[in-house]
Every structure is written in structure tokens, then in C-alpha cells.
Design a protein around this motif. Structure first.
Motif, mmCIF file in Angstrom:
data_model
loop_
_atom_site.group_PDB
_atom_site.id
_atom_site.type_symbol
_atom_site.label_atom_id
_atom_site.label_comp_id
_atom_site.label_asym_id
_atom_site.label_seq_id
_atom_site.Cartn_x
_atom_site.Cartn_y
_atom_site.Cartn_z
ATOM 1 N N ASP A 157 0.829 -1.219 0.000
ATOM 2 C CA ASP A 157 0.000 0.000 0.000
ATOM 3 C C ASP A 157 0.857 1.260 0.000
ATOM 4 O OD1 ASP A 157 -2.420 -1.363 -0.040
ATOM 5 O OD2 ASP A 157 -2.518 -1.519 2.143
ATOM 6 N N ASN A 158 2.135 1.125 -0.275
ATOM 7 C CA ASN A 158 3.011 2.300 -0.186
ATOM 8 C C ASN A 158 2.844 3.303 -1.318
ATOM 9 O OD1 ASN A 158 4.165 1.813 2.248
ATOM 10 N ND2 ASN A 158 6.013 0.868 1.452
ATOM 11 N N ARG A 159 2.598 2.816 -2.508
ATOM 12 C CA ARG A 159 2.366 3.701 -3.662
ATOM 13 C C ARG A 159 3.515 4.656 -3.944
ATOM 14 N NH1 ARG A 159 -1.234 2.460 -7.068
ATOM 15 N NH2 ARG A 159 -2.634 0.928 -6.247
ATOM 16 N N CYS A 160 4.707 4.147 -4.027
ATOM 17 C CA CYS A 160 5.842 4.942 -4.501
ATOM 18 C C CYS A 160 5.557 5.299 -5.962
ATOM 19 C CB CYS A 160 7.132 4.146 -4.381
ATOM 20 S SG CYS A 160 7.373 3.520 -2.700
ATOM 21 N N SER A 161 6.016 6.490 -6.386
ATOM 22 C CA SER A 161 5.579 7.041 -7.671
ATOM 23 C C SER A 161 5.906 6.173 -8.876
ATOM 24 C CB SER A 161 6.232 8.408 -7.870
ATOM 25 O OG SER A 161 7.636 8.224 -7.961
ATOM 26 N N TYR A 162 7.005 5.430 -8.794
ATOM 27 C CA TYR A 162 7.521 4.708 -9.968
ATOM 28 C C TYR A 162 7.064 3.260 -10.011
ATOM 29 C CZ TYR A 162 10.316 3.349 -6.031
ATOM 30 O OH TYR A 162 10.669 2.906 -4.788
ATOM 31 N N CYS A 163 6.437 2.805 -8.923
ATOM 32 C CA CYS A 163 6.325 1.361 -8.712
ATOM 33 C C CYS A 163 4.971 0.804 -9.112
ATOM 34 C CB CYS A 163 6.613 1.036 -7.249
ATOM 35 S SG CYS A 163 6.738 -0.739 -6.980
ATOM 36 N N ILE A 164 4.980 -0.242 -9.919
ATOM 37 C CA ILE A 164 3.748 -0.844 -10.413
ATOM 38 C C ILE A 164 3.249 -1.965 -9.486
ATOM 39 C CG2 ILE A 164 4.849 -2.626 -11.874
ATOM 40 C CD1 ILE A 164 2.704 -1.770 -14.035
ATOM 41 N N VAL A 165 4.094 -2.313 -8.516
ATOM 42 C CA VAL A 165 3.763 -3.452 -7.653
ATOM 43 C C VAL A 165 2.374 -3.348 -6.991
ATOM 44 C CG1 VAL A 165 4.437 -4.659 -5.520
ATOM 45 C CG2 VAL A 165 6.105 -4.277 -7.329
ATOM 46 N N PRO A 166 2.018 -2.191 -6.397
ATOM 47 C CA PRO A 166 0.687 -2.123 -5.770
ATOM 48 C C PRO A 166 -0.452 -2.365 -6.769
ATOM 49 C CG PRO A 166 2.057 -0.307 -5.045
ATOM 50 C CD PRO A 166 2.788 -0.967 -6.177
ATOM 51 N N ASP A 167 -0.265 -1.974 -8.043
ATOM 52 C CA ASP A 167 -1.312 -2.194 -9.045
ATOM 53 C C ASP A 167 -1.460 -3.663 -9.395
ATOM 54 O OD1 ASP A 167 -1.854 0.495 -9.263
ATOM 55 O OD2 ASP A 167 -0.343 0.808 -10.825
ATOM 56 N N VAL A 275 16.897 1.873 -0.706
ATOM 57 C CA VAL A 275 16.929 3.316 -0.448
ATOM 58 C C VAL A 275 16.410 4.099 -1.657
ATOM 59 C CG1 VAL A 275 19.365 3.626 -1.157
ATOM 60 C CG2 VAL A 275 18.331 5.244 0.442
ATOM 61 N N GLN A 276 16.651 3.587 -2.853
ATOM 62 C CA GLN A 276 16.205 4.139 -4.150
ATOM 63 C C GLN A 276 16.943 5.406 -4.567
ATOM 64 O OE1 GLN A 276 14.762 1.779 -5.288
ATOM 65 N NE2 GLN A 276 13.215 0.906 -3.945
ATOM 66 N N SER A 277 17.187 6.351 -3.644
ATOM 67 C CA SER A 277 17.921 7.571 -3.996
ATOM 68 C C SER A 277 18.495 8.177 -2.721
ATOM 69 C CB SER A 277 16.983 8.584 -4.666
ATOM 70 O OG SER A 277 17.640 9.833 -4.808
HETATM 71 FE FE1 SF4 Z 1 7.349 1.086 -2.701
HETATM 72 FE FE2 SF4 Z 1 7.159 -0.545 -4.730
HETATM 73 FE FE3 SF4 Z 1 8.553 -1.300 -2.639
HETATM 74 FE FE4 SF4 Z 1 5.915 -1.125 -2.467
HETATM 75 S S1 SF4 Z 1 7.086 -2.506 -3.745
HETATM 76 S S2 SF4 Z 1 7.396 -0.337 -0.994
HETATM 77 S S3 SF4 Z 1 5.470 0.595 -3.802
HETATM 78 S S4 SF4 Z 1 9.045 0.352 -4.013
#
Ligand code: SF4
Ligand code: 5AD
Length: 449
Positions: A157-167, A275-277
Motif C-alpha cells: 500500500d506504499n504507492r511509490c511514484s515509480y512502482c507498479i507493484v501495488p497495481d 533506499v532508491q535515492s
Molecule cells: Fe514502494 Fe514498490 Fe517497494 Fe511497495 S514494492 S514499498 S510501492 S518500491
């Protein structure tokens, strides 16, 4: 029928594929020794980056051309929906994440001549078959397995801007603790020594729904109460030697977690903490919900009670608008954090994510240059971090002959570092042995029993 499962993507997919194998075996099918011999081939797909999706879809296309009954499962199926049949018109069946339990039934239907079957789950669906393991878990080479993945938290449920995983993987769902504990007990009874608990953001176990046993008067807890309690219960399981978990978000690095590492000796002192960035501006754009300083504080907390605590990470280079200055901030963060290992990914816009609306404006060649620089930095850092361990004695779970040199064996220490050593006659795969480190390389330690 003789079947095979091909897996792309993360550990979650590795585990889902294994569950599918167990379900197929339970339905009376047998595993094919080679692809040529298989009647049914299932490709488990990833969609986190475009290239990952193309590989899996390409593989399915080749299998269709080779006239196998072909199924596609996993994240790419959920992303494409019905469109999967535009990409692969002759695909026999397609199943999204959280629906792999349907595979044996879909295979039966294909055997009666049905085609182009599609099943995708809703975002809150609770899957069946999550705890399916073969009766006697086996390694790829057929020996009794001593390591196993266990899925504890689905979705994100984090919804990071780049990430398709939650979808594609839906909302968070924590499996009830009693189910997880029963699964791990059964694995340990079959000889499994090491488990790795899986979740996209595994420290959020029990946050969204009550995962702890309702039989327990003090359950369920708030943020981070359920996960350390799960570790406590698993730590008590006889025969089990090591507990790992992945992946983590720095917000989960609480005092309770640190206490769990200190109190429960089976919990390995390693955390994969993407960490991503290292740029506060980019972190904010990504919606990561921590600053560079907060991230570094989380790492410091883990290393404060054990300087050898291993921290590994994921980094994205070439996020939209990433400047040279942002990139240098990532470089310096990686140095300050002193990562033991790092995976670097070139930004890839994913349809439907927030960042896909932004121009993908860092040229491919520049992404490549940044990628190479971070990898070269990590080689040097890995070398110097590993050199500090020369002379120490590590507990190593022996995995078997090393891929490079069959006369030597390899295994991993608690920090997930690869250790190569000369075996004795008495040693068996799955044994935990004491190894003194005599030399260090960027990605491996060399030692003696
Ligand atoms: Fe963020 Fe994607 Fe990791 Fe979920 S899977 S925490 S949306 S980077
Ligand atoms: N582009 C590049 N890398 C990505 N990741 C997730 N989404 C993307 C994307 N759109 C990376 C992150 C994550 C890892 C599994 O994949 O670093 O931690």
C-alpha cells in the motif's frame, strides 16, 4: 502431464512458482526433467521494469511456437488483463498474482480443448495455495531442501511514484500468524534449517489487518508489534536454525525490531533496505516518506548494536529529472551507509504509475553511466567492508559445491555474505559450520573450516 514452471522476477515469484509446482504435483501431474519433454509450461512473469516483462512474455511466445500448452502467470498478466491475448493470441491460459491456485483447474480445462482462459484476482483477494509445499521439499538438484521462502505479507500500500507493484499485487494482506507458524513448523520437520519471510514491505506485517493469533489476549498490536512477535514464535521452533526476511522500509526499523534482532538468536543480522535515492528532492518526488537523514539513522541504529550487521539496498538511477547533483547525493549516501551489497536499476516508466506521466528525460547512455559508476563504487566498498572480516570466524550454512570451482563449497553467513571454503568429508549440505575468513573479495569471503 509433464509440466515445468519458468520463473522471472523477485523472490515472491520464486515462492509462488514453488507453490504452483506443489499444487500441480498434488493434482497428479509430474515434473518434466527438460523443457523438450514437458507438455505444459507455465511462465511466471514480472513487470517491475519493461525489460523484465518483455523477457517473460518473449519466453511464453517461444513456448507457444514450440507447441507446448503454455500458461502465463504473475504480475505481467494483471498489468495487461485481456490485452495479454493481443500480445500472445495463442496463449492457453493467463493467471494474475493471488490466483495461482486456479492453475491445476485451468490446465484441466485446456486439456479438454479450451483456450485463452484468463483469471485475475481483486486487490483484496485472499489466495488459496499460499502454504502449498511439496510433501518433502527438494532443492533443484533433488536433495532435501534446507532453505525455504514463506510468504507472510501480500501486496503493498506504499504507492511509490515509480512502482507498479501495488497495481499488480493488490492491497496489503498479512497471513494469520497461526498459519505462518504451522507452515514453518512443517518445513522444519522436513529438515528446513533456514526460512526467509517474504513481503514487499515485510515489516508492515500485521499493520493493516489483525495477523497475530486472536487466541492471544494481547493481540493484535499496532505498527511493528505483530512482526517481532511473529519472529519470537518462529525463533522457538525446534530444528529451525535461521530466520531471514525481506524487503524492508526504514520506517519499520523501530526499537522493537532492534530488540528482536538482539533477543532472538535465529534472526539473521542482515536487512535488505531499499533506499532508491540519496537525494531528498528525488525521495520526496518518489513518495518514499523518509529523508536521507532518516534513512541513514535507520542504518546507524542497526549497526549500533552490531557493527557487522549487513545492510543491502536497491537504487534507481535516472529517475525523471534526476540531476548530476541528485546522482552525487546517491553516491555519497551509499558511501555513508556503507552498504554490504547493492542492486542498481535503470529507471523504467511503468504504465499507470504517477511517474509515468513525467518525461523520462535522463538519456539511456547517461542512465548506463550512472549505473556503472554505482556498481564500480560498490565493488570497492564491498572489498573494503569484506576485508574487515578477515580473521573473524563466521557461522556458515553450507549450501554445496561452489558454481565456479566444484572442489570448493560455498555457503552464506548470517549477513548473507557468500563464503567459499574447502569441505571436509563429514560435511553435508545444510550443515552450519564455523569458518575462519582468510581472504576477501568484493562479493565473496574465502575461509577455512
Ligand atoms: Fe514502494 Fe514498490 Fe517497494 Fe511497495 S514494492 S514499498 S510501492 S518500491
Ligand atoms: N524502474 C526501475 N526500477 C524500479 N524498481 C521498482 N520500480 C522500478 C522502475 N519503474 C526497482 C526498485 C525496487 C526493485 C525491486 O526494483 O529499486 O526496490
Amino acid at each position: 502431464m509433464k509440466f515445468l514452471v519458468h520463473t522471472y522476477g523477485c523472490q515472491m515469484n520464486v515462492r509462488d512458482s514453488e507453490a504452483v509446482e506443489a499444487l500441480m504435483l498434488a493434482a497428479g501431474h509430474v515434473k518434466a526433467a527438460t523443457e523438450a519433454e514437458a507438455d505444459v509450461v507455465i511462465v511466471n512473469s514480472c513487470t517491475v521494469r519493461q525489460k523484465a516483462e518483455e523477457k517473460a512474455v518473449g519466453k511464453a511466445g517461444n513456448l507457444i511456437a514450440a507447441k507446448k500448452i503454455t500458461g502465463l502467470m504473475g504480475c505481467a498478466v494483471k498489468r495487461m488483463g485481456e490485452d495479454v491475448f493481443k500480445r500472445l493470441p495463442k496463449l492457453d491460459f493467463a493467471v494474475g498474482p493471488r490466483r495461482f491456485g486456479a492453475i491445476p483447474r485451468l490446465v484441466e480445462r485446456c486439456l479438454t480443448g479450451e483456450r485463452r482462459l484468463l483469471e485475475v484476482a481483486g486487490d483484496d483477494e485472499v489466495p488459496t495455495g499460499l502454504d502449498a509445499h511439496p510433501d518433502a521439499p527438494r532443492t533443484k538438484s533433488g536433495e532435501a531442501a534446507f532453505q525455504s521462502y514463506v510468504t507472510v505479507l501480500l501486496g503493498c500500500d506504499n504507492r511509490c511514484s515509480y512502482c507498479i507493484v501495488p497495481d499488480v499485487r493488490g492491497h496489503e494482506y498479512s497471513r494469520p500468524a497461526r498459519e505462518v507458524i504451522a507452515e514453518v513448523r512443517s518445513l522444519a520437520a522436513h529438515g528446513v534449517k533456514e526460512i526467509c519471510l517474504l513481503g514487499q514491505s515485510v515489516l508492515r506485517y500485521g499493520v493493516r489487518n489483525a495477523a497475530w493469533s486472536p487466541d492471544d489476549p494481547s493481540s493484535p498490536g499496532g505498527y511493528m508489534e505483530a512482526f517481532p512477535r511473529l519472529l519470537e514464535a518462529l525463533n522457538a521452533i525446534e530444528g529451525l536454525e535461521r530466520i531471514r526476511f525481506t524487503s524492508a522500509h526504514p520506517k519499520g526499523c523501530t526499537d522493537e525490531l532492534v530488540r528482536a534482532y538482539m533477543e532472538f538468536p535465529k534472526v539473521c543480522r542482515h536487512l535488505h533496505l531499499p533506499v532508491q535515492s540519496g537525494s531528498d528532492r528525488v525521495l520526496k518526488e518518489m513518495g518514499r516518506r523518509y529523508t536521507r537523514a532518516e534513512y541513514l539513522a535507520a542504518v546507524a541504529k542497526l549497526r549500533a548494536f552490531d557493527p557487522e550487521f549487513a545492510v543491502t539496498t536497491d537504487v534507481i538511477v535516472g529517475y525523471p529529472g534526476e540531476t548530476e547533483e541528485d546522482f552525487e547525493a546517491t553516491r555519497s549516501l551509499m558511501e555513508e551507509a556503507g552498504f554490504d551489497n547493492a542492486f542498481v536499476f535503470k529507471y523504467s516508466p511503468r504504465p499507470g504509475t504517477r511517474s509515468a506521466a513525467l518525461p523520462d528525460d535522463v538519456p539511456t547512455a547517461e542512465k548506463e553511466r550512472r549505473d556503472q559508476m554505482l556498481l564500480a563504487d560498490q565493488e570497492r566498498r564491498g572489498q573494503s567492508r569484506n576485508e574487515r572480516l578477515v580473521g573473524t570466524v563466521r557461522d556458515v550454512l553450507a549450501e554445496g559445491p561452489s558454481l565456479r570451482n566444484a572442489a570448493r563449497w560455498s555457503g552464506r553467513d548470517g549477513g548473507n555474505r557468500i563464503v567459499v571454503f574447502e569441505p571436509t568429508d563429514a560435511i553435508r549440505a545444510g550443515d552450519i559450520v564455523k569458518v575462519r575468513i582468510v581472504a576477501a573479495h568484493p562479493q565473496t569471503l574465502i575461509g577455512e573450516i
